[in-house]
Design a protein around this motif. Structure first.
Motif, PDB file in Angstrom:
ATOM      1  N   ALA A 153      -1.121   1.208   8.207  1.00 11.01           N
ATOM      2  CA  ALA A 153      -1.230   0.905   6.783  1.00 11.01           C
ATOM      3  C   ALA A 153      -2.709   0.871   6.452  1.00 11.01           C
ATOM      4  CB  ALA A 153      -0.583  -0.435   6.462  1.00 11.01           C
ATOM      5  N   ASP A 154      -3.109   1.682   5.516  1.00 12.82           N
ATOM      6  CA  ASP A 154      -4.535   1.791   5.189  1.00 12.82           C
ATOM      7  C   ASP A 154      -5.354   1.994   6.464  1.00 12.82           C
ATOM      8  OD1 ASP A 154      -4.000   1.487   2.536  1.00 12.82           O
ATOM      9  OD2 ASP A 154      -4.292  -0.687   2.554  1.00 12.82           O
ATOM     10  N   ALA A 155      -4.825   2.819   7.367  1.00 11.35           N
ATOM     11  CA  ALA A 155      -5.505   3.191   8.617  1.00 11.35           C
ATOM     12  C   ALA A 155      -5.582   2.059   9.638  1.00 11.35           C
ATOM     13  CB  ALA A 155      -6.892   3.776   8.372  1.00 11.35           C
ATOM     14  N   THR A 192       0.842  -1.184   0.000  1.00 16.30           N
ATOM     15  CA  THR A 192       0.000   0.000   0.000  1.00 16.30           C
ATOM     16  C   THR A 192       0.879   1.238   0.000  1.00 16.30           C
ATOM     17  OG1 THR A 192      -1.639   1.255   1.240  1.00 16.30           O
ATOM     18  CG2 THR A 192      -0.095  -0.039   2.543  1.00 16.30           C
ATOM     19  N   ASP A 193       0.369   2.302  -0.546  1.00 11.08           N
ATOM     20  CA  ASP A 193       1.105   3.571  -0.494  1.00 11.08           C
ATOM     21  C   ASP A 193       0.765   4.307   0.785  1.00 11.08           C
ATOM     22  OD1 ASP A 193       2.215   3.154  -2.911  1.00 11.08           O
ATOM     23  OD2 ASP A 193       0.622   4.175  -4.023  1.00 11.08           O
ATOM     24  N   ARG A 194      -0.298   3.844   1.443  1.00  8.51           N
ATOM     25  CA  ARG A 194      -0.787   4.633   2.576  1.00  8.51           C
ATOM     26  C   ARG A 194      -0.192   4.156   3.897  1.00  8.51           C
ATOM     27  NH1 ARG A 194      -7.009   4.873   2.039  1.00  8.51           N
ATOM     28  NH2 ARG A 194      -6.766   2.878   1.009  1.00  8.51           N
ATOM     29  N   ILE A 195       1.104   4.391   4.065  1.00 10.10           N
ATOM     30  CA  ILE A 195       1.769   4.051   5.321  1.00 10.10           C
ATOM     31  C   ILE A 195       2.036   5.348   6.076  1.00 10.10           C
ATOM     32  CG2 ILE A 195       3.918   3.182   6.331  1.00 10.10           C
ATOM     33  CD1 ILE A 195       3.984   1.111   4.088  1.00 10.10           C
ATOM     34  N   GLU A 196       1.645   5.338   7.342  1.00  9.95           N
ATOM     35  CA  GLU A 196       1.868   6.527   8.159  1.00  9.95           C
ATOM     36  C   GLU A 196       2.539   6.085   9.461  1.00  9.95           C
ATOM     37  OE1 GLU A 196      -0.622   9.722  10.876  1.00  9.95           O
ATOM     38  OE2 GLU A 196      -1.682   8.065   9.933  1.00  9.95           O
ATOM     39  N   TRP A 229       2.142  -7.917   7.178  1.00 11.70           N
ATOM     40  CA  TRP A 229       2.655  -6.636   6.672  1.00 11.70           C
ATOM     41  C   TRP A 229       4.175  -6.554   6.711  1.00 11.70           C
ATOM     42  CZ3 TRP A 229      -0.160  -3.111   4.137  1.00 11.70           C
ATOM     43  CH2 TRP A 229      -1.541  -3.253   4.205  1.00 11.70           C
TER      44      TRP A 229
END
Ligand SMILES: CC(C)(COP(=O)(O)OP(=O)(O)OC[C@H]1O[C@@H](n2cnc3c(N)ncnc32)[C@H](O)[C@@H]1OP(=O)(O)O)[C@@H](O)C(=O)NCCC(=O)NCCS
Length: 175
Positions: free
Chosen positions: A52-54, A2-6, A86
């Motif tokens: 990742a993806d919230a 995923t690109d959505r890593i925070e 992950w």
């Protein structure tokens, strides 16, 4: 992938999900009491979560420690965990990089870790014989005790790492 890593600091509402992560990432160890106790040491503990993806899929702790006789602010990294589904997607590395940056900004000069050198060398960690862990390690683990200098630190401390209460359990430092 995923690109959505925070990567962000954890808050009280993350505690249950953080605890749930550890039995999955470390099926043979019970790190939950350590993690729970470290989370209650807020001022000296930096707790980062990887989202990742919230979804909360990673966690890393950086604990401020000391070295007897040294004025240096030093930090112990660990535990570090990523949910099995992950792993190997950069989340562990992202948490380590984010934590190193934060503790360097906060004035830490050296970071210690007990872990697989094959993993930690990518961040610049090297075996450290100047500072000893709070409990003696088995000989086979000698190379697993590593450190990284921050901010161009030239003067590496020498002595024994002094750790806060949650880390003062010999079992955490033995196979
Ligand atoms: C170790 C761990 C935190 C790494 O996090 P991650 O998000 O999977 O790692 P990253 O995606 O950032 O890095 C992946 C790289 O590390 C390598 N790697 C992952 N775990 C490794 C290990 N235990 N030993 C050596 N290399 C490892 C991968 O092969 C990969 O290498 P590459 O970049 O050359 O392909 C995670 O795999 C984990 O939680 N493992 C189980 C718990 C554990 O052992 N934690 C303690 C670390 S001391």
């Amino acid at each position: 992938m995923t690109d959505r890593i925070e990567i962000r600091e954890s808050g009280p509402s993350d505690a249950a999900l953080i605890e749930r992560l550890y039995p999955d990432a470390f099926p043979e160890e019970n790190l939950s009491p350590l993690v729970r106790n470290l989370l209650s040491e807020a001022p000296i503990v930096l707790s980062l979560v990887g989202m990742a993806d919230a979804a909360l899929v990673g966690h890393a702790i950086f604990t401020t420690c000391g070295v007897a006789g040294s004025p240096d602010k030093v930090v112990l990294l660990g535990p570090l965990a990523v949910a099995p589904a992950w792993q190997r997607q950069g989340i562990g590395s992202a948490m380590v990089h984010a934590g190193l940056q934060r503790v360097e900004t906060a004035g830490a000069s050296q970071v210690y870790v007990l872990g697989d050198p094959a993993y930690y060398k990518r961040f610049g960690f090297e075996p450290d014989a100047d500072v000893t862990p709070p409990y003696p390690l088995p000989e086979a683990w000698a190379g697993a005790w590593q450190s990284l200098s921050l901010g161009g630190n030239q003067s590496r401390p020498r002595g024994k790492l002094s750790v806060p209460q949650p880390w003062r359990q010999e079992a955490l430092w033995a196979p």
